[in-house]
Design a protein around this motif. Structure first.
Motif, PDB file in Angstrom:
ATOM      1  N   ILE A  40      29.301   1.826  67.473  1.00  0.00           N
ATOM      2  CA  ILE A  40      29.981   2.805  68.311  1.00  0.00           C
ATOM      3  C   ILE A  40      30.789   3.744  67.427  1.00  0.00           C
ATOM      4  O   ILE A  40      31.624   3.295  66.632  1.00  0.00           O
ATOM      5  N   LEU A  41      30.521   5.036  67.556  1.00  0.00           N
ATOM      6  CA  LEU A  41      31.246   6.058  66.814  1.00  0.00           C
ATOM      7  C   LEU A  41      32.308   6.660  67.715  1.00  0.00           C
ATOM      8  O   LEU A  41      32.018   7.093  68.831  1.00  0.00           O
ATOM      9  N   GLY A  42      33.541   6.688  67.238  1.00  0.00           N
ATOM     10  CA  GLY A  42      34.630   7.330  67.963  1.00  0.00           C
ATOM     11  C   GLY A  42      34.935   8.672  67.326  1.00  0.00           C
ATOM     12  O   GLY A  42      35.254   8.746  66.133  1.00  0.00           O
ATOM     13  N   LYS A  43      34.830   9.740  68.119  1.00  0.00           N
ATOM     14  CA  LYS A  43      35.027  11.088  67.587  1.00  0.00           C
ATOM     15  C   LYS A  43      36.335  11.679  68.100  1.00  0.00           C
ATOM     16  O   LYS A  43      36.649  11.600  69.287  1.00  0.00           O
ATOM     17  N   SER A  44      37.103  12.272  67.190  1.00  0.00           N
ATOM     18  CA  SER A  44      38.395  12.874  67.513  1.00  0.00           C
ATOM     19  C   SER A  44      38.206  14.166  68.306  1.00  0.00           C
ATOM     20  O   SER A  44      37.372  14.997  67.955  1.00  0.00           O
ATOM     21  N   ALA A  45      39.024  14.307  69.364  1.00  0.00           N
ATOM     22  CA  ALA A  45      38.997  15.559  70.131  1.00  0.00           C
ATOM     23  C   ALA A  45      39.691  16.678  69.354  1.00  0.00           C
ATOM     24  O   ALA A  45      39.419  17.855  69.583  1.00  0.00           O
ATOM     25  N   VAL A  95      31.127  -1.720  64.237  1.00  0.00           N
ATOM     26  CA  VAL A  95      29.810  -2.347  64.081  1.00  0.00           C
ATOM     27  C   VAL A  95      29.883  -3.759  64.642  1.00  0.00           C
ATOM     28  O   VAL A  95      30.664  -4.584  64.171  1.00  0.00           O
ATOM     29  N   ARG A  96      29.086  -4.040  65.665  1.00  0.00           N
ATOM     30  CA  ARG A  96      29.028  -5.383  66.258  1.00  0.00           C
ATOM     31  C   ARG A  96      27.643  -5.955  65.992  1.00  0.00           C
ATOM     32  O   ARG A  96      26.634  -5.317  66.298  1.00  0.00           O
ATOM     33  N   VAL A  97      27.578  -7.160  65.417  1.00  0.00           N
ATOM     34  CA  VAL A  97      26.287  -7.802  65.182  1.00  0.00           C
ATOM     35  C   VAL A  97      26.249  -9.145  65.904  1.00  0.00           C
ATOM     36  O   VAL A  97      27.215  -9.905  65.893  1.00  0.00           O
TER      37      VAL A  97
END
Length: 265
Positions: A219-224, A234-236
């Motif tokens: 999951i990528l979190g992008k700044s507004a 990263v979840r494995v």
């Protein structure tokens, strides 16, 4: 049936019947070759089958350890909605947990500066191998073996703007709330899913065979504020633990009953 398949079938049945206990070890190679009257190559191939299936795991100086094969595969409905938990604090992302189920960490969750792996570095837009803050935890439902390894990598900009993200306790809502309060909200997310083989470290932490594929969600979190990716989670999960489920819906063009097709002149 090939001889190695017969050996694998017999060992599998003995494991499932409890003759070889979970957490215990199988007999050594010499004993197995004598028991089945086959060569070392046949035994090796049979054990490789059981290793891929998640029944055993070779551990140095310990032997061929029998794993807990009784864990049921979980179905994950891959929704696309991010919510808040029932107390109204902290974001909740699509996960493998069931409502009301208690999860516990294996070992103590920790944070450290570690070299960014190539994929993480690419997603964060930094040089591979550069020291990057990583928050790590290994989790599972209470009483079960390790189920998932979660690494959250935070950009230098994120840590600079929200120093609490580098601390053990980030306060109510967690590190994402701290990032948004620091001016990066509302954060938007993109998720990537793939399967791959585990690294040696991942296999050890999840207590699985290195021959067992894993499911990876990123999951990528992008700044507004900046439009840049400021966090990568990263979840494995071992591939024998889960299956993804999606509900398919009809588009208007696929309505039923179907409309008659007018032949072209």
């Amino acid at each position: 049936m090939a001889r190695y398949e017969e050996v694998a079938d017999d060992l599998r049945e003995r494991i499932r019947n409890g003759e070889y206990e979970i957490g215990g070890t199988l007999p050594k190679y010499e004993a197995l070759t004598a028991t089945y009257g086959v060569g070392r190559g046949v035994v090796s191939t049979a054990l490789a089958v059981l290793e891929r299936e998640g029944y055993i795991r070779p551990i140095k100086r310990k032997g061929i350890v029998v794993l807990d094969w009784r864990i049921e595969r979980r179905r994950i409905a891959r929704g696309q909605v991010v919510t808040r938990n029932t107390e109204g604090v902290g974001y909740v992302f699509p996960a493998a947990s069931h409502p009301g189920e208690r999860w516990a960490p294996h070992g103590r969750p920790f944070r450290e500066y570690a070299p960014a792996p190539e994929r993480v570095a690419e997603l964060l837009g930094v040089e591979a191998g550069i020291a990057t803050l990583r928050r790590r935890r290994v989790m599972s439902p209470v009483g079960e073996p390790p189920f998932q390894l979660v690494d959250t990598w935070l950009s230098a900009e994120a840590v600079r703007d929200a120093p609490q993200t580098a601390e053990a306790s980030t306060g109510p809502g967690g590190y994402i709330d701290r990032l948004e309060e620091a001016g990066h909200g509302p954060i938007s997310w993109t998720e990537y899913i793939r399967t791959r083989m585990p690294s040696r470290e991942e296999a050890q932490l999840l207590e699985i065979s290195a021959e067992m594929p894993i499911l990876e969600t990123v999951i990528l979190g992008k700044s507004a504020k900046t439009g840049k990716t400021i966090e990568v989670t990263v979840r494995v999960i071992p591939s024998d633990r889960v299956e993804l489920v999606s509900e398919l819906r009809r588009d208007k063009s696929a309505g039923w009953p179907t409309s008659p097709v007018t032949p072209k002149p």
